[in-house]
Design a protein around this motif. Structure first.
Motif, short mmCIF file in Angstrom:
data_model
loop_
_atom_site.label_atom_id
_atom_site.label_comp_id
_atom_site.label_asym_id
_atom_site.label_seq_id
_atom_site.Cartn_x
_atom_site.Cartn_y
_atom_site.Cartn_z
N TYR A 1 0.83 -1.21 0.00
CA TYR A 1 0.00 0.00 0.00
C TYR A 1 0.87 1.26 0.00
O TYR A 1 0.62 2.22 -0.75
N ILE A 2 1.93 1.24 0.81
CA ILE A 2 2.84 2.39 0.88
C ILE A 2 3.67 2.50 -0.40
O ILE A 2 3.77 3.56 -1.00
N GLU A 3 4.26 1.38 -0.82
CA GLU A 3 5.18 1.39 -1.95
C GLU A 3 4.51 1.87 -3.23
O GLU A 3 5.12 2.57 -4.04
N HIS A 4 3.25 1.50 -3.42
CA HIS A 4 2.54 1.85 -4.65
C HIS A 4 1.65 3.08 -4.48
O HIS A 4 0.81 3.35 -5.35
N GLN A 5 1.83 3.80 -3.38
CA GLN A 5 1.12 5.06 -3.12
C GLN A 5 -0.40 4.92 -3.31
O GLN A 5 -1.06 5.75 -3.92
N MET A 6 -0.93 3.86 -2.75
CA MET A 6 -2.36 3.62 -2.87
C MET A 6 -3.19 4.61 -2.08
O MET A 6 -4.40 4.72 -2.27
N ASN A 7 -2.54 5.35 -1.17
CA ASN A 7 -3.25 6.37 -0.41
C ASN A 7 -3.74 7.50 -1.30
O ASN A 7 -4.62 8.28 -0.91
N LEU A 8 -3.17 7.62 -2.51
CA LEU A 8 -3.61 8.66 -3.45
C LEU A 8 -4.87 8.25 -4.21
O LEU A 8 -5.47 9.07 -4.90
N GLN A 9 -5.27 6.99 -4.06
CA GLN A 9 -6.49 6.51 -4.70
C GLN A 9 -7.66 6.66 -3.73
O GLN A 9 -7.47 6.87 -2.52
N PRO A 10 -8.90 6.57 -4.23
CA PRO A 10 -10.06 6.70 -3.34
C PRO A 10 -10.02 5.66 -2.21
O PRO A 10 -9.67 4.51 -2.43
N SER A 11 -10.36 6.09 -1.03
CA SER A 11 -10.37 5.21 0.14
C SER A 11 -11.81 4.72 0.41
O SER A 11 -12.77 5.41 0.09
N PRO A 12 -11.91 3.55 1.05
CA PRO A 12 -10.82 2.67 1.48
C PRO A 12 -10.33 1.77 0.36
O PRO A 12 -11.07 1.47 -0.58
N ALA A 13 -9.08 1.35 0.48
CA ALA A 13 -8.54 0.30 -0.39
C ALA A 13 -8.84 -1.03 0.29
O ALA A 13 -8.47 -1.23 1.45
N LYS A 14 -9.51 -1.92 -0.43
CA LYS A 14 -9.99 -3.16 0.19
C LYS A 14 -9.43 -4.36 -0.58
O LYS A 14 -9.66 -4.49 -1.78
N PHE A 15 -8.71 -5.22 0.14
CA PHE A 15 -8.02 -6.33 -0.48
C PHE A 15 -8.34 -7.65 0.20
O PHE A 15 -8.64 -7.70 1.40
N TYR A 16 -8.24 -8.74 -0.59
CA TYR A 16 -8.19 -10.08 -0.01
C TYR A 16 -6.98 -10.79 -0.59
O TYR A 16 -6.48 -10.43 -1.67
N TYR A 17 -6.48 -11.79 0.12
CA TYR A 17 -5.31 -12.54 -0.34
C TYR A 17 -5.37 -13.94 0.20
O TYR A 17 -6.07 -14.24 1.18
N MET A 18 -4.67 -14.84 -0.46
CA MET A 18 -4.48 -16.20 0.05
C MET A 18 -3.13 -16.69 -0.43
O MET A 18 -2.65 -16.29 -1.49
N GLY A 19 -2.51 -17.54 0.38
CA GLY A 19 -1.20 -18.05 0.00
C GLY A 19 -0.49 -18.73 1.14
O GLY A 19 -1.08 -18.96 2.21
N SER A 20 0.79 -19.05 0.92
CA SER A 20 1.60 -19.75 1.91
C SER A 20 2.32 -18.74 2.82
O SER A 20 2.79 -17.70 2.37
N PHE A 21 2.39 -19.11 4.11
CA PHE A 21 3.12 -18.33 5.10
C PHE A 21 3.95 -19.31 5.93
O PHE A 21 3.71 -20.52 5.91
N PHE A 22 4.94 -18.79 6.67
CA PHE A 22 5.93 -19.67 7.27
C PHE A 22 6.26 -19.23 8.70
O PHE A 22 6.56 -18.06 8.95
N ARG A 23 6.20 -20.19 9.62
CA ARG A 23 6.64 -19.95 11.00
C ARG A 23 7.30 -21.22 11.52
O ARG A 23 6.74 -22.32 11.40
N TYR A 24 8.47 -21.06 12.12
CA TYR A 24 9.19 -22.22 12.64
C TYR A 24 8.68 -22.51 14.05
O TYR A 24 9.17 -21.98 15.04
N GLU A 25 7.66 -23.34 14.11
CA GLU A 25 7.09 -23.75 15.39
C GLU A 25 6.85 -25.25 15.36
O GLU A 25 6.95 -25.88 14.31
N GLN A 26 6.50 -25.81 16.50
CA GLN A 26 6.31 -27.25 16.58
C GLN A 26 5.07 -27.66 15.78
O GLN A 26 3.97 -27.22 16.09
N PRO A 27 5.22 -28.48 14.74
CA PRO A 27 4.05 -28.87 13.94
C PRO A 27 3.05 -29.65 14.78
O PRO A 27 3.42 -30.46 15.63
#
Length: 464
Positions: A134-160
């Motif tokens: 949002y910051i990198e692509h200056q989305m704050n200059l577009q009409p608010s609110p900016a509303k997103f959804y996402y899905m994908g892989s994430f990683f945490r080293y914890e006990q499975p």
């Protein structure tokens, strides 16, 4: 140069003869007929998936696709757009946003330097990455609110453990640029709709407000004072958290519940703005008939939360009843170097959700399979078979074309083994007449139809 058959025989014979070879040599098989080896061989090693990761294969993947499709379509219906962020990010993105004293940053991040010495991580969560974009692509200059959804892989080293892996998958939503409590209600209403569409019932919301920078310091001081009187009863982690971030003590599973219940409540320390925001949110949830429970111990595990925090729970799941969590993070984008931007969102672990759905609806995965048609054809009918598959691509059937081109009997036998429901047979007689024989592999019945009518024939079969 690959070993000759004689050399391979010698290697395999030696590998099975005790004492013939050094013990520090291995042979790897990528295929039963392929040997990757040196002259010395001692044992056969199978390469397995990394601990804490898993393969998602059929038929389980059908349920995953159904969940992802249902959630994405619901998010789109609420006006949210998909965003895809990189799997690797700069380490400071998460140490700045998630919090230095959190378990994620202290113990669980997959962090590593690249060849230029930059400190990178495999992303442990999705909110900070969305804010960075949002910051990198200056989305704050577009009409608010900016509303997103996402899905994908994430990683945490914890006990499975069940429903929690080192590589895990999340679906999340973020609404950036709106401070109204109605926005909080929208993201809650959205996920309740998603879960309802997936067949889950008896859902409710655990909710709390942890204030903001105006009122939270006073609450932290009161919490530290109360904890100091019980310091000897606290675990070592919570003794350290008393000074760094006392709110995290409320989230500790090792502490006495009665002690935690006796501690000061954040709701009693809210400033006028936070109190008004919280009351308006609860009023909106009331009007939407979304059931909720005030949970004064709910703080969530990440440092960037402000005001609203919540979890969606199911009464049908027993003690481990939380399905997802989220909240408001009005300061995060500013802390990352962007403009002051109020925001709210949530994230849901798909391993957890799919395991719940599988346990609750064991027949669901099988019902999601796409009906399969097997195209049986002679050598001279190959071009017609390919063209027929192109014309049927939008019929909703999985179109499996036999490529061995041997006898029809063998092709039909393979069609049954591969789960084919129907077979489309193209032989010399059918090609000459511009027709196709449609065979029901369950009943054995068949009929001949014009090539142009095959789609309608399959459609009528589905309706039956």
């Amino acid at each position: 140069m690959p070993p000759t058959s004689t050399a391979v025989h010698h290697v395999l014979q030696s590998a099975t003869t005790p004492g013939c070879l050094p013990t520090n040599r291995s042979v790897f098989f990528s295929h039963p007929a392929t040997i990757l080896t040196s002259i010395y061989v001692w044992r056969i090693v199978m390469i397995k998936s990394v601990k804490g990761t898993s393969d998602i294969t059929s038929p389980e993947v059908l349920l995953w696709q159904h969940v992802e499709r249902t959630m994405a379509n619901t998010a789109k219906a609420y006006g949210y757009e998909e965003i895809r962020t990189p799997t690797i990010e700069m380490e400071e993105l998460f140490s700045t946003s998630v919090g230095q004293s959190t378990d994620i940053v202290e113990k669980e991040m997959y962090a590593f330097p690249d060849k230029k010495g930059r400190h990178l991580v495999l992303r442990p969560e999705g909110t900070a990455a969305t804010c960075r974009a949002y910051i990198e692509h200056q989305m704050n200059l577009q009409p608010s609110p900016a509303k997103f959804y996402y899905m994908g892989s994430f990683f945490r080293y914890e006990q499975p453990q069940s429903g929690r892996k080192r590589e895990f998958h999340s679906f999340g939503v973020e609404a950036l640029g709106e401070q109204s409590p109605v926005q909080d209600a929208e993201v809650i209403d959205m996920v309740m709709t998603m879960l309802s569409r997936l067949g889950l019932a008896h859902l409710s919301v655990d909710i709390n407000s942890i204030g903001d920078d105006n009122c939270r310091p006073a609450y932290k001081d009161a919490l530290r004072a109360a904890l100091a009187a019980h310091e000897g009863e606290l675990c070592e982690n919570c003794k350290r958290r008393m000074s760094d971030n006392p709110l995290r003590v409320l989230d500790c599973k090792r502490e006495d519940p009665l002690l935690l219940e006796s501690l000061p409540k954040s709701a009693d320390y809210l400033c006028t703005d936070c109190e008004d925001h919280f009351h308006r949110l609860l009023s909106t949830l009331d009007s939407l008939k979304i059931p909720y429970r005030l949970n004064h111990r709910l703080v969530r595990g990440l440092d960037y939360y402000t005001k609203t925090v919540f979890e969606v729970i199911s009464e049908d799941l027993g003690a481990q009843n939380a399905l997802l969590g989220g909240g408001r993070y009005d300061y995060l984008i500013r802390h990352l170097g962007g403009p002051a931007t109020p925001a709210v969102g949530w994230g849901l672990g798909l391993e957890r959700l799919t395991s719940v759905l599988t346990a609750r609806y064991p027949e669901l995965t099988g019902s999601l399979a796409t009906p399969r048609v097997y195209i049986v054809h002679s050598d001279m009918a190959t071009a017609v078979a390919f063209e027929l598959r192109r014309t049927l691509a939008d019929t909703g059937w999985a179109l499996d074309l036999d490529t061995r081109q041997d006898g029809f009997g063998k092709q039909l036998a393979r069609a049954s083994k591969r789960g084919g429901r129907m077979a489309l047979i193209l032989g010399e007689d059918e090609i000459a007449a511009g027709t196709c024989t449609v065979k029901d592999l369950t009943s054995g019945s068949q009929l001949t139809v014009a090539l142009a009518d095959v789609a309608a024939c399959l459609a009528s079969t589905v309706q039956k």
